[in-house]
Design an enzyme around this catalytic site. Structure first.
Site, short mmCIF file in Angstrom:
data_model
loop_
_atom_site.label_atom_id
_atom_site.label_comp_id
_atom_site.label_asym_id
_atom_site.label_seq_id
_atom_site.Cartn_x
_atom_site.Cartn_y
_atom_site.Cartn_z
N ASP A 44 58.19 -17.19 24.76
CA ASP A 44 58.49 -17.23 26.19
C ASP A 44 57.67 -16.12 26.84
O ASP A 44 57.51 -15.04 26.26
CB ASP A 44 59.98 -17.01 26.40
CG ASP A 44 60.34 -17.03 27.88
OD1 ASP A 44 59.83 -17.91 28.58
OD2 ASP A 44 61.12 -16.17 28.30
N THR A 85 58.10 -14.37 29.94
CA THR A 85 58.82 -13.26 30.53
C THR A 85 59.65 -12.55 29.46
O THR A 85 60.44 -13.17 28.75
CB THR A 85 59.75 -13.76 31.65
OG1 THR A 85 58.98 -14.50 32.59
CG2 THR A 85 60.43 -12.60 32.34
N ASP A 106 64.35 -14.29 25.36
CA ASP A 106 65.37 -13.32 25.73
C ASP A 106 66.33 -13.84 26.79
O ASP A 106 67.33 -13.20 27.09
CB ASP A 106 64.73 -12.02 26.24
CG ASP A 106 63.98 -12.23 27.56
OD1 ASP A 106 63.69 -13.39 27.91
OD2 ASP A 106 63.68 -11.22 28.22
#
Length: 804
Positions: free
Chosen positions: A313, A315, A560
Site C-alpha cells: 500500500d 500510504t 496499515d
C-alpha cells in the site's frame, strides 16, 4: 469463569443525548473477582507447558527412551551415549523456544491493541485482557471490536463483519444493534456495552482466539510429519526383523545381541530433524525481534522464505503516514473564506480524523480541538470510507443547510469534467488531491446519490513525504527477483509518480483499478502484468491478491489501514505497520512495530535463511535413516551380525550430522525456498542413502572375509565405520556449499576429530575402534572414494531436476 449474560447486570443505556459513564471502579473489581474478564490468551506464543510437552512427549523420544533404558541395563555406558544426546537436544529445543516465547510475549505487549473504555465517566486505554463484562468501549475507524456487545452510541458507524459472517458489505449500526468480536470499524464512531467476554465471545467460540484468522500453512512442518510417518512405518518391521536376527539366529550372548540390535534401530530415528526445525523457527523469531518485528504465527517465518510477490500500500508504506496541506485552489468563483470555513467545519465533525483530515485541521486552526467552527453539523455526517472514496456532511450556515463532500476528484466528478485536468496535473507530480464540492440542492449526506451533480468548490493539495528507506527496499526486491505491486486507493497517476520517484520499474504505466476486468482470468493477467494500481477498493485489493495466488505466486501484503484488512487476511503473509489500525495488526502474521519499511528485507532474508538451511540439513538426517534401514535389511538377508554398536553411530552422527547441522541451520542463506519440501529432500536422500548403505555393507563383508580370530569383529566394525564416516564427510562437504571460510574449516575439523578417535588409545578403547593391517583399511578408503563420486553425481542430477 462465570457465564456471560447479554441481559444481565450491565452498564445502563442512557437516555437520548446523554453519554454513558461506564462502570465504576468497584463494579470492575467485583466482576474481575467473579471471573467475568476477557481472558482470551495472546496468540503470539504457546504456553510453557505446551512447549515442554511438544519437545518431550514425541513418538521418537518414546522409542529412543525405551532403547536407552535397555542399553543402560545390558551394555557399557558408552553404548548409552545416544540417550544423553537426546536429553541435551530436547533441553536445547525447550530453552530456545522459551527464549522465543519471551521475545514474542514482550513484543506482543508492545503491539497489543488497547481499546478505549469509559470508567467512572472518564476514558482510558487498557489492555484487551483487562476488559470486563459491562464495560463501555469506544470504537472508531480501523479499530477491532474485541468482545461482543450492544451498540450504545453510533455516529455514522459502519462495521465490516466479513471475516466472521462472509457478508461483503459493511453493516450500518444503530443504538441497540449487536456487535460481534472479530469485526472491525470501517467508518464512523460509536460506543458499545460488552455483553460477552473471553471464551464466550463470538469469535472466541469460533477459534479460541480473538478473531477468525487463517493460520499460515507450514509446508516444512507438514512435510517433516509426512516423512516421520513413513519412517515409523518402515522402521517398525525392520527393527523387529533385526532384533530377531541378532537375538536368535547367531547364538551370541544376550547382552551383545541386544546391543547390536539397538545399534541398528537407533540411527533409523531422525530425531534431530524435529528439534532442528523448532530451534530454527525459534531463533528466527528472536532475530526478527531484534528488528522490532513481531511474528504472530511461527510458521510465518517459513512463508516469508517462499514469497515471490510483495503487494504494497502506498500510504504509510512507500510514504510516511503524515501529510500536509500545501495549496488550496478555489474553483468556479468560490469564495475562499467560505471554503476555509467549510473545511474547518468538516475537520471538526470527525472525532477520529484520518491523516488527510488531520492535515486539514492543522491547516485551518478553527478546526483544532477547542476551536470554534463557524458552522456546525445540522445532521449526522457520512464518514469517510475507502470503498466510497469521500465523506459528506450537512452544515448550517447561510440561507439554508447545505451538504458538502470531501473526497477524490475522479470519484466525485464525471470523467469528462474540465476540473479533472487540473487535478491530473497535480497527480502527475505525486501530490494527493482532494476535492471539496457542494452537493445538489436537497441532497442529504446519507442520500445514496449525494455525489451526483456535485459542484466543485476547491482543490485541497496535500504533500506526501516519501520514506527515505523505500528506494533501498525496492532495489532489494528487484535484485532478489521478488515482484513488487503497489495497490493504492489514491489516484493512479499520483501513485505512479510516487513509485517512479522511488525508482520502481514499471511505475511509468500506472493502471486505474476501476478499469480492470471483472472476470478472474482477465484480472489475474492484468495484475500479473502491471506494477502500480490506483483507485483500488478494499474488495479489489483482496481480489487482486487472490488473482496473483491463482497464478501460483506466494504473496505478501503490507498495509496499515482498515482498507488493507481483507487483503492482509487473504495474502500468504500479511505484514502490518505497528502504527496501523488495530484491525490490520490483528490479521497480520508479521507486525513491524517501529513502522520501519527497511525491516522488510531482513524479514524476507530471515525466512529464506530458516527454510533454506532446514531443507539442506534435513538431507543429512534422512540419509542416515535410509542407510540405517538398508543396512538392517542387508544384515537380516545375509544373516550376519550387525556391524555397529550404538556408540559407533553416536560418534558418526555427532561428527557428520549433529554438530554440523546445528551450525549450518543458523548460517546465512539468501536462496529463495522452493516448494515441495518432501520431494526435494527425498530426491537426494533416497538414492544417496542407498549408496551409503551399500558401500558400508560392502566394506563390512570384505572385512569379514579377511579377518579371523578373537579381534575380528572389532576390526570388521572399524573398517565399516571408516567407510561410512568418509562417505558421510563427503555428504557434509556437499551440503555445506557454497563454501565460506568457516564452512571450509568445518569439514576438516570433523575429520580431525575422527582421526583423534582412531589414533588415541583411550578413545580407541572407549569407542571400540581399531584399524588392523593395511589392506582392509585402504580398501575401505577406496570403497568410500567410489561411493563419494556416486553421491556427487546423484547430487548434481538432483540439483538439475530441482531447477526444471
Amino acid at each position: 469463569m462465570a457465564p456471560n449474560h447479554p441481559g444481565g447486570e450491565l452498564a445502563p443505556v442512557p437516555p437520548d443525548g446523554r453519554r454513558a459513564r461506564g462502570l465504576t471502579a468497584a463494579q470492575v473489581a467485583e466482576r474481575t473477582a467473579r471471573g467475568e474478564v476477557n481472558d482470551v490468551p495472546l496468540r503470539s506464543s504457546r504456553s510453557t507447558a505446551d512447549i515442554v510437552r511438544a519437545n518431550v512427549l514425541t513418538r521418537f523420544n518414546a522409542i529412543i527412551g525405551v532403547l536407552w533404558l535397555v542399553m543402560l541395563v545390558v551394555a557399557p555406558v558408552q553404548d548409552s551415549l545416544f540417550g544423553y544426546v537426546i536429553l541435551a537436544n530436547t533441553g536445547i529445543g525447550i530453552l530456545q523456544e522459551l527464549r522465543a516465547k519471551k521475545t514474542l510475549d514482550s513484543l506482543a505487549v508492545v503491539g497489543e491493541a488497547r481499546p478505549t473504555v469509559r470508567r467512572d465517566g472518564a476514558t482510558e486505554r487498557i489492555s484487551t485482557a483487562g476488559l470486563v463484562l459491562g464495560d463501555v468501549i469506544e470504537i472508531g475507524p480501523g479499530e477491532k471490536i474485541a468482545v461482543d456487545g450492544r451498540c450504545l452510541e453510533a455516529d455514522g458507524l459502519e462495521v465490516d463483519e466479513s471475516l466472521l459472517t462472509g457478508e461483503p458489505e459493511p453493516a450500518v449500526k444503530q443504538p441497540g444493534d449487536e456487535l460481534l468480536s472479530g469485526s472491525f470499524v470501517v467508518a464512523g464512531t460509536g460506543a458499545f456495552t460488552a455483553t460477552k467476554v473471553g471464551r464466550e465471545a463470538y469469535a472466541a467460540r469460533l477459534t479460541e482466539e480473538a478473531s477468525r484468522f487463517t493460520l499460515v500453512h507450514s509446508e516444512l512442518r507438514s512435510g517433516v510429519s509426512v516423512i516421520l510417518k513413513y519412517v515409523a512405518w518402515m522402521m517398525v518391521p525392520t527393527a523387529l526383523a533385526l532384533a530377531v536376527s541378532q537375538l536368535v539366529a547367531y547364538g551370541r550372548d544376550f547382552k551383545g545381541s541386544v546391543a547390536r540390535a539397538v545399534g541398528g534401530i537407533v540411527p533409523m530415528v531422525p530425531e534431530g530433524l524435529v528439534l532442528l526445525t523448532s530451534v530454527a523457527f525459534a531463533i528466527g523469531v528472536i532475530r526478527l525481534g531484534r528488528h522490532r518485528c513481531l511474528v504472530q504465527e511461527l510458521p510465518a517465518i517459513e512463508g516469508l522464505a517462499r514469497v515471490d510477490t510483495v503487494c504494497l500500500d502506498k500510504t504509510g508504506t512507500l510514504t510516511e503516514g503524515g501529510v500536509s496541506v500545501t495549496e488550496l485552489r478555489t474553483l468556479d468563483g468560490s469564495d475562499e473564506r467560505e471554503v476555509r470555513a467549510v473545511l474547518a467545519a468538516l475537520g471538526g465533525t470527525d472525532p477520529r480524523p484520518n491523516a488527510s483530515l488531520r492535515a486539514i485541521i492543522e491547516a485551518f486552526p478553527e478546526a483544532r480541538p477547542g476551536g470554534r467552527p463557524p458552522a456546525g453539523p445540522a445532521a449526522p455526517v457520512l464518514p469517510f470510507s475507502s470503498a466510497r472514496g469521500y465523506s459528506a456532511a450537512t452544515l448550517d450556515g447561510g440561507e439554508a443547510p447545505r451538504t458538502w463532500l470531501l473526497g477524490a476528484p475522479d470519484v466525485l466528478l464525471p470523467a469528462a469534467h474540465p476540473q479533472l485536468a487540473a487535478a491530473a496535473r497535480l497527480d502527475e507530480q505525486g501530490l494527493r488531491v482532494l476535492l471539496l464540492a457542494r452537493a445538489a440542492r436537497g441532497r442529504g449526506a446519507h442520500d445514496p446519490d449525494v455525489a451526483a451533480g456535485a459542484r466543485p468548490a476547491a482543490l485541497v493539495v496535500l504533500e506526501q513525504r516519501l520514506r527515505p528507506d523505500a528506494p533501498d527496499v525496492l532495489r532489494y526486491f528487484v535484485a532478489e527477483r521478488v515482484g513488487t505491486k503497489v495497490l493504492s486507493g489514491d489516484n493512479a497517476v499520483s501513485v505512479g509518480a510516487v513509485a517512479a520517484r522511488l525508482g520502481l520499474p514499471g511505475a511509468e504505466d500506472p493502471l486505474d483499478a476501476r478499469t480492470l476486468p471483472d472476470d478472474p482470468d482477465g484480472m489475474a493477467e492484468a495484475v500479473e502484468r502491471g506494477t502500480v494500481f490506483g483507485r483500488v477498493a478494499p474488495r479489489q485489493k483482496q481480489a487482486m491478491v487472490g488473482a496473483l495466488q491463482s497464478r501460483g505466486h506466494v504473496v505478501a501484503m503490507t498495509g496499515d489501514g482498515v482498507n488493507d484488512v481483507l487483503a492482509l487476511k487473504d495474502a500468504d503473509i500479511g505484514v502490518s505497520m505497528g502504527s496501523g489500525s488495530e484491525a490490520t495488526r490483528a490479521v497480520a502474521q508479521v507486525v513491524l512495530l517501529d513502522d520501519s519499511f527497511a525491516a522488510l528485507p531482513a524479514v524476507v532474508a530471515e525466512g529464506r535463511r530458516v527454510i533454506g538451511n532446514i531443507t539442506r540439513v534435513a538431507t543429512l538426517f534422512l540419509l542416515k535413516t535410509v542407510y540405517s534401514v538398508l543396512l538392517a535389511v542387508l544384515v537380516v538377508l545375509f544373516r550376519v551380525e550387525y556391524p555397529f554398536l550404538p556408540r559407533h553411530l553416536t560418534l558418526l552422527a555427532t561428527l557428520t550430522i549433529g554438530v554440523p547441522a546445528f551450525l549450518l541451520a543458523l548460517a546465512p542463506n539468501t536462496e529463495r525456498a522452493r516448494p515441495h519440501f518432501v520431494r526435494q529432500v527425498m530426491r537426494y536422500a533416497l538414492p544417496g542413502g542407498v549408496l551409503m548403505g551399500a558401500a558400508t555393507f560392502a566394506t563390512y563383508m570384505l572385512a569379514r572375509g579377511h579377518y579371523t580370530g578373537p579381534g575380528a569383529l572389532t576390526a570388521e566394525t572399524s573398517a565399516a565405520t571408516l567407510t561410512l564416516f568418509l562417505v558421510s564427510l563427503w555428504v557434509l562437504a556437499i551440503v555445506a556449499r557454497p563454501y565460506t571460510w568457516w564452512r571450509i574449516c568445518l569439514v576438516p575439523a570433523m575429520g580431525l576429530c575422527f582421526l583423534l578417535v582412531l589414533t588415541v588409545p583411550e578413545l580407541q578403547r572407549f569407542f571400540a575402534l581399531k584399524l588392523i593391517g593395511m589392506a582392509v583399511p585402504w580398501a575401505a578408503v577406496a570403497v568410500a572414494v567410489v561411493a563419494s563420486a556416486g553421491l556427487e553425481l546423484v547430487w548434481r542430477r538432483a540439483g538439475r531436476r530441482a531447477t526444471v
